[in-house]
Design an enzyme around this catalytic site. Structure first.
Site, PDB file in Angstrom:
ATOM      1  N   TYR A  76       0.542  -1.325   0.077  1.00 22.61           N
ATOM      2  CA  TYR A  76      -0.026   0.109   0.081  1.00 22.61           C
ATOM      3  C   TYR A  76       0.959   1.386   0.053  1.00 22.61           C
ATOM      4  CZ  TYR A  76      -3.882  -3.102   0.949  1.00 22.61           C
ATOM      5  OH  TYR A  76      -4.912  -4.043   0.918  1.00 22.61           O
ATOM      6  N   LYS A  98       9.341  -8.460  -4.297  1.00 21.36           N
ATOM      7  CA  LYS A  98       9.505  -9.550  -4.182  1.00 21.36           C
ATOM      8  C   LYS A  98       8.825 -10.442  -5.408  1.00 21.36           C
ATOM      9  CE  LYS A  98       9.592 -11.603   0.471  1.00 21.36           C
ATOM     10  NZ  LYS A  98       9.005 -12.212   1.448  1.00 21.36           N
ATOM     11  N   GLU A 102     -11.657 -11.344  11.597  1.00 24.89           N
ATOM     12  CA  GLU A 102     -12.113 -11.375  10.309  1.00 24.89           C
ATOM     13  C   GLU A 102     -11.995 -12.633   9.693  1.00 24.89           C
ATOM     14  OE1 GLU A 102     -10.084  -7.988   8.196  1.00 24.89           O
ATOM     15  OE2 GLU A 102     -11.919  -7.141   8.534  1.00 24.89           O
ATOM     16  N   ALA A 138      -3.613  -0.212   6.652  1.00 23.94           N
ATOM     17  CA  ALA A 138      -3.549   0.104   5.008  1.00 23.94           C
ATOM     18  C   ALA A 138      -3.912   1.609   4.985  1.00 23.94           C
ATOM     19  CB  ALA A 138      -4.334  -0.706   4.371  1.00 23.94           C
ATOM     20  N   LYS A 192     -17.478  -1.665   3.977  1.00 21.68           N
ATOM     21  CA  LYS A 192     -15.929  -2.292   3.871  1.00 21.68           C
ATOM     22  C   LYS A 192     -15.662  -2.461   2.519  1.00 21.68           C
ATOM     23  CE  LYS A 192     -12.696  -4.852   5.886  1.00 21.68           C
ATOM     24  NZ  LYS A 192     -11.599  -4.937   4.967  1.00 21.68           N
TER      25      LYS A 192
HETATM   26  P1  FAD Z   1       2.314  -4.427   2.654  1.00 24.16           P
HETATM   27  O1  FAD Z   1       0.935  -3.992   1.886  1.00 24.16           O
HETATM   28  O2  FAD Z   1       2.382  -5.491   3.395  1.00 24.16           O
HETATM   29  O3  FAD Z   1       3.431  -4.528   1.449  1.00 24.16           O
HETATM   30  C1  FAD Z   1       4.648  -4.803   1.515  1.00 24.16           C
HETATM   31  C2  FAD Z   1       5.310  -5.248   0.288  1.00 24.16           C
HETATM   32  O4  FAD Z   1       6.757  -5.541   0.342  1.00 24.16           O
HETATM   33  C3  FAD Z   1       4.763  -6.664  -0.516  1.00 24.16           C
HETATM   34  O5  FAD Z   1       4.282  -6.423  -1.556  1.00 24.16           O
HETATM   35  C4  FAD Z   1       5.813  -7.690  -0.215  1.00 24.16           C
HETATM   36  O6  FAD Z   1       5.723  -8.589  -1.249  1.00 24.16           O
HETATM   37  C5  FAD Z   1       6.851  -6.729  -0.373  1.00 24.16           C
HETATM   38  N1  FAD Z   1       8.047  -7.253   0.341  1.00 24.16           N
HETATM   39  C6  FAD Z   1       8.374  -7.743   1.884  1.00 24.16           C
HETATM   40  N2  FAD Z   1       9.418  -8.047   1.907  1.00 24.16           N
HETATM   41  C7  FAD Z   1      10.176  -7.869   0.847  1.00 24.16           C
HETATM   42  C8  FAD Z   1      11.634  -7.981   0.646  1.00 24.16           C
HETATM   43  N3  FAD Z   1      12.570  -8.383   1.497  1.00 24.16           N
HETATM   44  N4  FAD Z   1      12.007  -7.945  -0.464  1.00 24.16           N
HETATM   45  C9  FAD Z   1      11.041  -7.378  -1.623  1.00 24.16           C
HETATM   46  N5  FAD Z   1       9.782  -7.207  -1.327  1.00 24.16           N
HETATM   47  C10 FAD Z   1       9.261  -7.388  -0.148  1.00 24.16           C
HETATM   48  N6  FAD Z   1      -5.607  -2.365   7.219  1.00 24.16           N
HETATM   49  C11 FAD Z   1      -6.572  -1.648   6.961  1.00 24.16           C
HETATM   50  O7  FAD Z   1      -6.507  -0.261   7.199  1.00 24.16           O
HETATM   51  N7  FAD Z   1      -7.962  -1.998   6.855  1.00 24.16           N
HETATM   52  C12 FAD Z   1      -8.217  -3.331   6.769  1.00 24.16           C
HETATM   53  O8  FAD Z   1      -9.288  -3.917   6.643  1.00 24.16           O
HETATM   54  C13 FAD Z   1      -7.222  -4.234   7.042  1.00 24.16           C
HETATM   55  N8  FAD Z   1      -7.187  -5.554   6.835  1.00 24.16           N
HETATM   56  C14 FAD Z   1      -6.102  -6.532   7.052  1.00 24.16           C
HETATM   57  C15 FAD Z   1      -6.534  -7.914   7.025  1.00 24.16           C
HETATM   58  C16 FAD Z   1      -5.498  -8.666   7.175  1.00 24.16           C
HETATM   59  C17 FAD Z   1      -5.830 -10.073   7.137  1.00 24.16           C
HETATM   60  C18 FAD Z   1      -4.070  -8.276   7.359  1.00 24.16           C
HETATM   61  C19 FAD Z   1      -3.106  -9.220   7.764  1.00 24.16           C
HETATM   62  C20 FAD Z   1      -4.180  -6.890   7.694  1.00 24.16           C
HETATM   63  C21 FAD Z   1      -4.908  -5.796   7.347  1.00 24.16           C
HETATM   64  N9  FAD Z   1      -4.919  -4.645   7.427  1.00 24.16           N
HETATM   65  C22 FAD Z   1      -5.893  -3.834   7.259  1.00 24.16           C
HETATM   66  C23 FAD Z   1      -3.440  -4.202   7.606  1.00 24.16           C
HETATM   67  C24 FAD Z   1      -2.822  -3.882   6.205  1.00 24.16           C
HETATM   68  O9  FAD Z   1      -3.008  -4.724   5.512  1.00 24.16           O
HETATM   69  C25 FAD Z   1      -1.267  -3.239   6.631  1.00 24.16           C
HETATM   70  O10 FAD Z   1      -1.201  -2.351   7.311  1.00 24.16           O
HETATM   71  C26 FAD Z   1      -0.916  -2.790   5.072  1.00 24.16           C
HETATM   72  O11 FAD Z   1      -0.856  -3.853   4.245  1.00 24.16           O
HETATM   73  C27 FAD Z   1       0.536  -2.291   5.297  1.00 24.16           C
HETATM   74  O12 FAD Z   1       1.059  -1.575   3.907  1.00 24.16           O
HETATM   75  P2  FAD Z   1       2.521  -1.787   3.799  1.00 24.16           P
HETATM   76  O13 FAD Z   1       2.567  -0.939   2.255  1.00 24.16           O
HETATM   77  O14 FAD Z   1       3.446  -1.210   4.613  1.00 24.16           O
HETATM   78  O15 FAD Z   1       2.743  -3.332   3.578  1.00 24.16           O
HETATM   79  P1  NAD Z   2      -3.400  -6.985  16.554  1.00 21.56           P
HETATM   80  O1  NAD Z   2      -1.971  -6.346  17.310  1.00 21.56           O
HETATM   81  O2  NAD Z   2      -4.231  -5.696  16.117  1.00 21.56           O
HETATM   82  O3  NAD Z   2      -4.230  -8.041  17.276  1.00 21.56           O
HETATM   83  C1  NAD Z   2      -3.365  -9.240  17.922  1.00 21.56           C
HETATM   84  C2  NAD Z   2      -4.049  -9.881  19.083  1.00 21.56           C
HETATM   85  O4  NAD Z   2      -3.471 -10.967  19.650  1.00 21.56           O
HETATM   86  C3  NAD Z   2      -4.371  -8.850  20.363  1.00 21.56           C
HETATM   87  O5  NAD Z   2      -5.478  -8.700  20.647  1.00 21.56           O
HETATM   88  C4  NAD Z   2      -3.522  -9.636  21.268  1.00 21.56           C
HETATM   89  O6  NAD Z   2      -4.063  -9.345  22.763  1.00 21.56           O
HETATM   90  C5  NAD Z   2      -3.526 -11.054  21.028  1.00 21.56           C
HETATM   91  N1  NAD Z   2      -2.429 -11.711  21.430  1.00 21.56           N
HETATM   92  C6  NAD Z   2      -1.095 -11.213  21.545  1.00 21.56           C
HETATM   93  N2  NAD Z   2      -0.251 -12.345  22.183  1.00 21.56           N
HETATM   94  C7  NAD Z   2      -1.151 -13.317  22.396  1.00 21.56           C
HETATM   95  C8  NAD Z   2      -0.924 -14.626  22.928  1.00 21.56           C
HETATM   96  N3  NAD Z   2       0.214 -15.180  23.337  1.00 21.56           N
HETATM   97  N4  NAD Z   2      -2.110 -15.501  23.151  1.00 21.56           N
HETATM   98  C9  NAD Z   2      -3.163 -14.979  22.573  1.00 21.56           C
HETATM   99  N5  NAD Z   2      -3.593 -13.781  22.256  1.00 21.56           N
HETATM  100  C10 NAD Z   2      -2.530 -13.051  21.881  1.00 21.56           C
HETATM  101  O7  NAD Z   2      -2.791  -7.816  15.292  1.00 21.56           O
HETATM  102  P2  NAD Z   2      -3.593  -8.108  14.113  1.00 21.56           P
HETATM  103  O8  NAD Z   2      -4.932  -8.426  14.225  1.00 21.56           O
HETATM  104  O9  NAD Z   2      -2.765  -9.101  13.355  1.00 21.56           O
HETATM  105  O10 NAD Z   2      -3.502  -6.862  13.162  1.00 21.56           O
HETATM  106  C11 NAD Z   2      -2.282  -6.196  12.760  1.00 21.56           C
HETATM  107  C12 NAD Z   2      -2.491  -4.785  12.125  1.00 21.56           C
HETATM  108  O11 NAD Z   2      -3.144  -4.792  11.037  1.00 21.56           O
HETATM  109  C13 NAD Z   2      -3.285  -4.082  13.019  1.00 21.56           C
HETATM  110  O12 NAD Z   2      -2.682  -2.735  13.117  1.00 21.56           O
HETATM  111  C14 NAD Z   2      -4.769  -3.949  12.826  1.00 21.56           C
HETATM  112  O13 NAD Z   2      -5.469  -2.681  13.232  1.00 21.56           O
HETATM  113  C15 NAD Z   2      -4.688  -3.834  11.358  1.00 21.56           C
HETATM  114  N6  NAD Z   2      -5.825  -4.700  10.816  1.00 21.56           N
HETATM  115  C16 NAD Z   2      -6.983  -4.005  10.588  1.00 21.56           C
HETATM  116  C17 NAD Z   2      -7.849  -4.718  10.132  1.00 21.56           C
HETATM  117  C18 NAD Z   2      -9.267  -3.680   9.800  1.00 21.56           C
HETATM  118  O14 NAD Z   2      -9.031  -2.663   9.813  1.00 21.56           O
HETATM  119  N7  NAD Z   2     -10.315  -4.289   9.387  1.00 21.56           N
HETATM  120  C19 NAD Z   2      -7.880  -6.057   9.757  1.00 21.56           C
HETATM  121  C20 NAD Z   2      -6.970  -6.648  10.244  1.00 21.56           C
HETATM  122  C21 NAD Z   2      -5.713  -6.152  10.554  1.00 21.56           C
END
Ligand code: FAD
Ligand code: NAD
Length: 396
Positions: free
Chosen positions: A13, A38, A170, A313, A373
């Site tokens: 992002y 990557k 989620e 993101a 969403k």
């Molecule tokens: P990323 O989007 O993770 O991108 C990193 C990039 O770097 C990737 O393309 C990867 O391939 C590349 N990369 C990594 N290591 C290397 C390397 N060594 N060499 C070359 N390339 C590399 N946030 C929200 O705001 N709303 C949501 O609804 C939300 N839902 C989420 C749901 C899930 C399941 C997860 C896991 C996260 C969610 N998040 C959400 C959090 C959000 O996805 C991250 O905060 C966001 O992707 C961060 O953006 P970024 O650009 O830092 O990294």
């Molecule tokens: P998080 O840090 O938000 O949640 C991790 C959870 O794991 C916490 O509730 C914590 O108390 C728990 N935990 C930690 N250690 C543990 C243990 N030993 N045993 C059991 N539970 C334990 O991490 P995430 O959910 O992976 O999200 C990562 C980032 O991505 C956050 O900033 C989140 O806001 C963002 N994200 C946002 C969305 C969205 O906006 N819809 C969705 C996914 C992720």
């Protein structure tokens, strides 16, 4: 004078939005912009819980970079970053190639935070990339397929999700939606399937609005998720997990959603970090390096109360836009613009047609949150790839 080189690490992002902003702002030959990633695709991290559970194909959550970036303006290098040498202004890739820069943007995203918990790295999966979610889906299916030849192994049908933050809840929402279909496909009695969402804190989604949390837990419980709250995971083993109170839960699949830290490359390269994230200045620059910018999950920024913003993101996108604009300003000796996040709210899905969220001061529950969403996801796709990309990813 030679053309300044801007090197962007990571096409997530933050990295993509930096590149797109530079494409918009820079004139021909004002800088040589290179994007290193990557893979030759961008993935929609915010959707990864869907292919992980198997409710959407992995391809749905990725976009070829050629559909997003203009190759006449941004050069793409496919490679894995191994280390950054800020003193020499170079970056080394795993295959030995070395790239030089005048300005660097670090947008390498996050790694799972395992807090040193024994066995997590070895035996638990995490939702972090297209490849990792393919593995989760395949592993769950393999365990369901194996059950019929070893019917005493009901633990094959148990899935533990470690951490009930946003990713954990989620993912549970999607898993619950997938189970009936999985049971049908593999001739499994649905009553034997167990999904535990284990959380260290006394509540799921700690820190979030209580009314929304209660709603989310009620929905997920109704869908068959069993919450184990206030019980941290102490160890992960090939057989399952062990909780802090000594209880063992045998499980065929453990998925760790217990939090994230900045990409390990950053720390290994010698930058000063907190949980792998660089505490940046108001212009998103790494301390001590005026030519190194950090965006997305690798950047640590604080709100007015001195609390860190969670890595999202939403913030990564805004940081990328700010960074691209500031790089153009730097090249033109114009003033830099401080980064101030404009938070629009939080939305989380809980499976098909269900969600929770806060937008402005309004709380959203159920279908309205789920639709909001989807709208926000489509807005992002429109931003990076126009109406064609957004429409190609519509999933009702
Ligand atoms: P990323 O989007 O993770 O991108 C990193 C990039 O770097 C990737 O393309 C990867 O391939 C590349 N990369 C990594 N290591 C290397 C390397 N060594 N060499 C070359 N390339 C590399 N946030 C929200 O705001 N709303 C949501 O609804 C939300 N839902 C989420 C749901 C899930 C399941 C997860 C896991 C996260 C969610 N998040 C959400 C959090 C959000 O996805 C991250 O905060 C966001 O992707 C961060 O953006 P970024 O650009 O830092 O990294
Ligand atoms: P998080 O840090 O938000 O949640 C991790 C959870 O794991 C916490 O509730 C914590 O108390 C728990 N935990 C930690 N250690 C543990 C243990 N030993 N045993 C059991 N539970 C334990 O991490 P995430 O959910 O992976 O999200 C990562 C980032 O991505 C956050 O900033 C989140 O806001 C963002 N994200 C946002 C969305 C969205 O906006 N819809 C969705 C996914 C992720």
């Amino acid at each position: 004078m030679s053309t300044p080189k801007i090197l962007i690490l990571g096409a997530g992002y933050g990295g993509i939005l930096t590149a797109l902003q530079l494409e918009k702002k820079l004139n021909y030959n004002e800088a040589e912009v290179t994007l290193v990633n990557k893979h030759d695709y961008h993935y929609i991290t915010t959707w990864l819980h869907e292919p992980a559970a198997g409710t959407a194909p992995a391809d749905h959550a990725r976009v070829d970079l050629s559909r997003i970036i203009d190759k006449n303006k941004t050069k793409f290098v496919k490679g894995v970053v191994k280390s950054i040498q800020p003193e020499n202004q170079t970056v080394t890739l795993e295959d030995g190639r070395e790239l030089a820069y005048d300005y660097l943007v670090i947008g390498l995203g996050s790694s799972p935070e395992t807090f040193g918990i024994e066995g997590l790295k070895e035996y638990a999966f995490s939702i972090r990339s297209i490849n990792s979610v393919r593995q989760i889906r395949e592993h769950i299916e393999y365990k369901f397929a194996s059950y019929n030849s070893e019917p005493h192994r009901t633990d094959y049908l148990t899935i533990v999700v470690g951490g009930a933050g946003f990713s954990g809840t989620e993912f549970c929402g999607e898993l619950a939606d997938r189970i009936p279909e999985l049971c049908k496909e593999f001739d499994v009695d649905p009553n034997l399937v167990k999904i535990y969402n284990v959380e260290a804190a006394p509540t799921a989604l700690p820190g979030f609005d209580k009314e929304l949390v209660d709603y989310a837990m009620e929905v997920l419980t109704r869908k068959g998720i069993e919450f184990r709250l206030g019980t941290p995971i102490k160890q992960c083993t090939p057989e399952g997990i062990i909780l802090a109170d000594g209880e063992e839960i045998k499980a065929g699949t453990v998925v760790w959603t217990g939090g994230v830290r900045g990409n390990e490359v950053v720390e290994k390269s010698g930058f000063e970090v907190m949980r792998g994230r660089i505490k940046v200045d108001e212009f998103l620059r790494a301390p001590g390096y005026d030519n190194v910018f950090v965006v997305g999950d690798c950047a640590l920024i604080f709100n007015d109360q001195g609390r860190p913003y969670p890595p999202t993101a939403q913030i990564a996108v805004q940081e990328g836009e700010n960074c691209g604009e500031n790089l153009a300003n730097l090249l033109r000796n114009a003033e830099l613009k401080p980064f101030v996040p404009a938070l629009q709210g939080t939305l989380a899905s809980l499976g098909k047609g269900e969600g929770i969220g806060v937008v402005g001061s309004k709380k959203l529950f159920g279908t309205s949150a789920a639709l909001m969403k989807k709208a926000s996801d489509l807005r992002y796709l429109y931003k990076i790839g126009g109406v064609g990309l957004a429409l190609s990813k519509v999933k009702l």
